[in-house]
Write an enzyme that holds these catalytic residues in place. Structure first.
Site, PDB file in Angstrom:
ATOM      1  N   ASP A 125       5.965 -29.092 -19.611  1.00 34.65           N
ATOM      2  CA  ASP A 125       4.853 -28.432 -18.918  1.00 34.65           C
ATOM      3  C   ASP A 125       4.860 -26.932 -19.149  1.00 34.65           C
ATOM      4  OD1 ASP A 125       7.121 -27.936 -17.213  1.00 34.65           O
ATOM      5  OD2 ASP A 125       6.606 -29.745 -16.101  1.00 34.65           O
ATOM      6  N   ASP A 179       9.423 -35.221  -3.463  1.00 34.07           N
ATOM      7  CA  ASP A 179       8.319 -36.133  -3.162  1.00 34.07           C
ATOM      8  C   ASP A 179       8.141 -37.194  -4.239  1.00 34.07           C
ATOM      9  OD1 ASP A 179       7.364 -34.579  -5.213  1.00 34.07           O
ATOM     10  OD2 ASP A 179       5.553 -33.902  -4.180  1.00 34.07           O
ATOM     11  N   HIS A 217       7.899 -36.592  -7.607  1.00 39.94           N
ATOM     12  CA  HIS A 217       7.132 -36.217  -8.796  1.00 39.94           C
ATOM     13  C   HIS A 217       8.029 -36.041 -10.008  1.00 39.94           C
ATOM     14  CE1 HIS A 217       8.031 -31.910  -7.591  1.00 39.94           C
ATOM     15  NE2 HIS A 217       8.206 -31.839  -8.893  1.00 39.94           N
ATOM     16  N   GLU A 223       2.379 -35.048  -9.321  1.00 38.22           N
ATOM     17  CA  GLU A 223       2.705 -35.196  -7.911  1.00 38.22           C
ATOM     18  C   GLU A 223       2.106 -36.497  -7.370  1.00 38.22           C
ATOM     19  OE1 GLU A 223       1.366 -31.384  -6.453  1.00 38.22           O
ATOM     20  OE2 GLU A 223       3.367 -30.534  -6.741  1.00 38.22           O
TER      21      GLU A 223
END
Length: 259
Positions: free
Chosen positions: A65, A134, A136, A141
Site C-alpha cells: 500500500d 479489527d 484488517h 478494513e
C-alpha cells in the site's frame, strides 16, 4: 492454515526469515509490508545478507500500500519506509522494489495499473502480512470485499488518529486516503506469511483462524488460501481455542519443526 506459536518476537523473526530466505535464494518475488510487525524479520534478513551472504539481487518486490497525496520523498511514505527499514540495506536494485504511485494525477487508474503490474511480473511468491486489531490486512478494513482489487480507500478516523504519531502527533498532516492491494489481489500470492504479536491482536487472530469467513474480519479469508503460515506469540494466540492442532516453538510445547 499452518499456525506456529512462538515464545517471543525474536523467535518469530527467525522462523519468518527462514521462509523468506528460501524464496530469496530462488530469486522469487517478495510481497513486503510496512509497520512495526515485520521489522524484526527484516532486521534478521539484513543480518543474513551482511553476515551470511544472502542475496536478493535476483528478486523483485511489491509493497502492499501507499498513502495518496504524499510526495515520494516524504519520510512517512511507505516507498521511503521500506527502503529505510529493509531494502536499502540489502542488494536488491531500487528499481525492482515497486510501490503504488500515491502521487498519480488519476489515482484510480494508477491503482489498476499497479494491480496489472503485479500480474505481469508473474505474481507474488511470498507475501508478508500483519493484521489489525479489527482484522484488517493491508488497508482492507471490515466490510471490504473479499474479492477486491488494488484501489483507493478512505482511512477510518481511528486509523488516522493512530497514524498521527508518525506525523508529529498532528492528525491534520495524516493523509486520509491510501492506495492498497485488495483482498483478492493479496489472495493471489502463492504463500501468505502473517505475523501477529501482543494481546491486542488476540481477538483478531482468533477470528481469523477459528471464526467464520466474513468481510467483518477481512483476514478470515486466509482460511480459503492453499498456503498460509501464521506466526504468533503467546499473547496473540491467547484467544485460540483449538491449540491442539497448532505447531509450537516453545520449550514446553514440542511438535514444531523447522520448515
Amino acid at each position: 492454515m499452518e499456525i506456529v506459536i512462538v515464545e517471543n518476537k525474536a523467535e518469530a523473526a527467525t522462523i519468518a526469515a527462514d521462509i523468506v530466505e528460501a524464496y530469496a535464494r530462488e530469486g522469487k518475488t517478495l510481497g513486503l509490508a510496512t509497520g512495526s510487525t515485520p521489522v524484526g524479520t527484516y532486521q534478521e534478513l539484513i543480518r543474513r545478507h551482511r553476515e551470511a551472504g544472502l542475496s536478493f539481487a535476483d528478486c523483485q518486490a511489491f509493497l502492499l500500500d501507499e498513502y495518496v497525496g504524499l510526495p515520494r520523498e516524504h519520510e512517512q511514505t511507505y516507498y521511503q519506509t521500506i527502503r529505510r527499514e529493509f531494502t536499502a540495506h540489502i542488494d536488491i536494485e531500487d528499481a525492482k522494489v515497486h510501490s503504488p504511485d500515491g502521487t498519480a494525477e488519476h489515482p484510480g487508474e494508477a491503482a489498476r495499473a499497479y494491480d496489472a503490474s503485479i500480474k505481469r511480473a508473474g505474481g507474488v511468491d511470498v507475501q508478508i502480512l500483519g493484521i489489525g486489531s479489527d482484522g484488517h490486512i493491508g488497508f482492507n478494513e471490515p466490510t471490504s470485499s473479499l474479492v477486491s482489487r488494488t484501489r483507493i480507500k478512505t482511512l477510518h478516523p481511528d486509523t488516522v488518529r493512530d497514524n498521527a504519531r508518525f506525523f508529529d502527533g498532528d492528525e491534520s498532516k495524516v493523509p486520509h486516503h491510501v492506495m492498497t492491494q485488495g483482498i483478492g489481489t493479496i489472495r493471489e500470492a502463492r504463500h501468505l506469511l502473517l505475523l501477529a504479536f501482543g494481546e491486542n491482536k488476540a481477538e483478531a487472530v482468533a477470528a481469523m483462524v477459528e471464526g467464520p469467513v466474513s468481510a467483518m474480519c477481512p483476514a478470515s479469508v486466509l482460511q480459503m488460501h492453499e498456503h498460509v503460515t501464521v506466526i504468533v506469540d503467546q499473547a496473540a494466540a491467547a484467544g485460540l481455542e483449538h491449540t491442539q492442532y497448532y505447531a509450537y516453538a516453545l520449550e514446553n510445547k514440542p511438535g514444531w519443526q523447522r520448515f
